[in-house]
Each structure stands twice: as C-alpha cells, then as structure tokens.
Design an enzyme around this catalytic site. Structure first.
Site, PDB file in Angstrom:
ATOM      1  N   ASN A 113       0.803  -1.220   0.000  1.00 46.29           N
ATOM      2  CA  ASN A 113       0.000   0.000   0.000  1.00 46.29           C
ATOM      3  C   ASN A 113       0.839   1.274   0.000  1.00 46.29           C
ATOM      4  OD1 ASN A 113      -2.769  -0.916   0.066  1.00 46.29           O
ATOM      5  ND2 ASN A 113      -2.334  -1.760   2.077  1.00 46.29           N
ATOM      6  N   ASP A 143       0.462  -9.537   3.549  1.00 49.13           N
ATOM      7  CA  ASP A 143      -0.805  -9.211   4.202  1.00 49.13           C
ATOM      8  C   ASP A 143      -2.013  -9.387   3.284  1.00 49.13           C
ATOM      9  OD1 ASP A 143       0.308  -8.437   6.706  1.00 49.13           O
ATOM     10  OD2 ASP A 143       0.954  -6.564   5.803  1.00 49.13           O
ATOM     11  N   MET A 189       1.009 -12.408  11.809  1.00 51.11           N
ATOM     12  CA  MET A 189       0.973 -11.024  11.337  1.00 51.11           C
ATOM     13  C   MET A 189      -0.395 -10.658  10.768  1.00 51.11           C
ATOM     14  SD  MET A 189       4.668 -10.409   9.518  1.00 51.11           S
ATOM     15  CE  MET A 189       6.175 -10.253  10.501  1.00 51.11           C
ATOM     16  N   GLY A 190      -0.701  -9.364  10.816  1.00 50.93           N
ATOM     17  CA  GLY A 190      -1.971  -8.853  10.315  1.00 50.93           C
ATOM     18  C   GLY A 190      -2.464  -7.723  11.184  1.00 50.93           C
TER      19      GLY A 190
END
Length: 412
Positions: A113, A143, A189-190
């Site tokens: 992003n 992700d 993760m996240g």
C-alpha cells in the site's frame, strides 16, 4: 525500449519479492533495456544516489533462478513517505534529476500500500511537470490487503508457511505429557486484515483437526468470552491451539497487545509496531486457569521462509514483475499490476493493470461473510479462496545441505 529501467523494493519483504525483481530484470532485458538499475533501499536510497547495475549480479539464467529463490529484499528496502507534491517539490526535483542522469524510461516499484502511494505521487509529478518517465507498481505483500487485485504475491507462500507450521505445532501438542493441560497461542501477522491468520485453517485435514479457534482483526475481540471458550475446550480436551492476528482489538479500539507490555515504535507511515498479543493472552489464561501455556510468534519467519515457498506464488510474482515492465514499455503510467482469477477449477490467473490512485492507501479486509458468525473461525469460502495459492513447491538450490541465495557483498 530505448532507455533504461530502474527498480526498487519497499516495505516488508516476502519469500518471493525477489522473484518479482527477477521478472523485472528478465523482461526489461528482453525488451531491449540498455541497463537495469536497482535502487538500494528503495526510494530513500535513490535520493542518496544509491543504486547498482543489476547486470553485475545477475549474470546468467542460474542467477535468475537463484534470485527467484532468495528471501528478503535483495536490493534492500525502506519505509519512506514522499511529501505532498504541492507542499515540497525539492525532493521530486532531486529524484527526477537522478532519473534523467541515468536515462530512466521506466520506474518499477515492488511493494504494498505505501509503495503504491510512492508510485502515485511520482506519476502525478511527472504528469504535472511534463516528464516522460513511466511509473508502474508491482504488487507485493504477505498481508494480501491491496485493493482491486485478487491476491498479492507473497501471500501464498506466507499462507503455506503458516498452515504448515500451525499443523506442526498442533502435532507437537498432541505428543505432550499425559494428562497435562496445555494452551498454545499462535500470533500471526496482520494489523487490520486477517488474511494471514485465516490461513492457519488450511492445516485442517484428515490427519489434523486444525486450530481450535481463529481470531481475525475484522471482528472485535472480547477477552472474557475468549477465556470462557478456552475453559470449555479444556473441559473436553487436554491440548488447545488458538491462532490470533497481532492486530486484534478490544471494543474500545485498543490492540490486545497494548493490554500487556508493548512497543511505542511507529514507522514513517504511522504504523505502530505490534507484538506481544500471544504473550498477553497466554499469561492471562495461565493466571485464570493455572494450566501450562505457550506463546508462539511466527514473526519474520512468515515472510522469509523461501524454503517453503509456493510454486504458484513464485511464478505469479515473476509474472507480475514482467507485466510491470511490459505495461511501462507500452506507455502505461500511474498504474499497478493486478492479478485476476480467471478460472477456479482448474485455478488459473492472469495479470491486468489498474489505476494506482484507486489502490494506494486503501485496504482490502477479509469479507465478514468469510468469518463465522461468532468470529472464532473462517468459513469454507475463505479456505477455497486461499487453497490454490499455496500449491506446489519450488525446491531450493542446495549447497552443502543449505539453500543457496543471491547476495551482494555490501550495499553502499
């Protein structure tokens, strides 16, 4: 292609980020680029005129194959936020002076992003000032939260690692001491999206029951309800395994990791470092029930386990790198390569190009309907979506029993 290409990597690396780099290099050379430069440490390094001629390191087809199997960012990475083009143009003037000096025709940035925000700003400045360079983003993030693409390179390999490791942790627990109660909390993760944590469900099969519960950040987390669910499970079985996203939050918006000891560090984009969620929950369960608990953080292993990379993921990452060069060479700019799922059975995908302005700074979350009503697991739709992405192996090139990687002796 008449000019040169420059490529950079940004943000957190993946097990296949260098496969995209290999795709950029191979396609640029095939399309006639005189040189392919690599930014050292992304756009931040380029600002300091840190770059290399990639032909010095990628000398033959074997080097390309080893690069595809090399984890981490070969060129180095950064988390550098470009200023608004209307507030500070000095940075942009410097960047374009460097691009012109290197005779750059195509600028390719491999990232997520925040990296697409860089592509957006650079392409906007080029249009505003009439510069000829083309700017294309190649998607990358474990992700899987980039908008408008079916999935992202890096996610499939991370999901494969998570599913495999979860299964091995469950197997380890089944062999635990007789009549000893054990609760294992796996932290995955996240920050806001639970794509990675949901992948732990792929460990379920004929020989494995999978995790007992899965908690994603898309659903508000309730510590008391969680505790009661664990208690009920321990009444029926001796070993409980729970997968949680590092970014799960309670009703007031605080991360669960903030309920214990947490880091105050934030990066240039304001992202708070998340760690300690599993430790807090494991300690909480131990205090409430007195049973043995374990906290397991997969941490950087999720994005660096190239030895367990998905063949589908490696090939798609390479394809996206090549597609980025092709798009720039054919005149596109301010775009990102996207992956389109064109067939489910058999699984097939293709690349497309989409306006980066509709992708940068966005975020794709797990659909609520792909999470069970009580918020403690993912549905079959989620599993059907992910399963094709983890298929196949990509064997390492082994030397003395250890995977061989492509490397630079130093990055200056």
């Amino acid at each position: 292609m008449k000019g040169n290409v420059v490529v950079g990597q940004s943000g957190g690396p993946t097990a296949v980020i260098n496969s995209s780099l290999a795709g950029v290099y191979r396609t640029a050379i095939q399309r006639g680029a005189k040189k392919v430069y690599g930014m050292l440490y992304g756009i931040q390094g380029l600002l300091d005129e840190q770059y290399v001629d990639l032909s010095k390191y990628i000398k033959n087809d074997l080097d390309v194959e080893i690069l595809k199997r090399t984890p981490s960012a070969f060129l180095g990475t950064c988390r550098y936020k470009l200023p608004d083009i209307h507030e500070n143009q000095e940075v942009y003037v410097k960047i374009f002076e460097i691009l012109e000096k290197l005779n750059i025709e195509c600028f390719i940035y491999i990232g997520g992003n925040d990296s697409m925000d860089t592509i957006k700003k650079l392409s906007d400045y080029a249009v505003l000032t009439g510069k000829p360079q083309k700017f294309i983003g190649a998607p990358k993030t474990i992700d899987n939260d980039l908008a408008l693409t079916d999935h992202t390179p890096g996610y499939g390999s991370a999901a494969k690692y998570i599913a495999t490791s979860t299964k091995e942790i469950i197997r380890d627990g089944l062999g635990f001491s007789y009549k000893t109660k054990l609760v294992t909390i796996i932290e995955i993760m996240g920050r806001n999206a639970g794509w990675l944590t949901g992948a732990s469900a792929l460990s379920k099969g004929e020989d494995c029951a999978g995790p007992d519960m899965i908690y994603l950040p898309e659903v508000v987390f309730d510590v008391d309800k969680f505790t009661q669910k664990v208690k009920k499970l321990l009444e029926k079985k001796d070993v409980v395994v729970v997968a949680v996203s590092e970014g799960i939050r309670i009703a007031d918006g605080r991360y669960v990791c903030e309920l214990g000891a947490s880091s105050d560090y934030s990066d240039a984009f304001g992202h708070k470092q998340l760690t300690g969620c599993a430790t807090f929950l494991a300690n909480h369960i131990h205090q409430e029930m007195g049973c043995k608990t374990r906290a397991v953080e997969f941490s950087t292993l999720q994005r660096s386990a190239a030895h367990l990379a998905s063949r589908v993921d490696v090939n798609e990452a390479f394809m996206c790198g090549g597609a980025a060069v092709k798009a720039a060479d054919e005149g596109d700019t301010g775009k990102m390569v996207v992956i389109e799922r064109v067939s489910v059975d058999p699984y097939q995908c293709a690349t497309g190009i989409y306006d980066v302005h509709k992708i940068a700074n966005g975020e794709k979350l797990v659909p609520r309907e792909w999470i069970t009503k009580d918020g403690t697991y993912v549905t079959d739709e989620f599993i059907d979506y992910v399963k094709p992405l983890i298929q196949g192996d990509y064997p390492s090139v082994m030397v003395d029993g250890i995977p061989r990687h492509l490397y630079m002796s130093s990055k200056k």
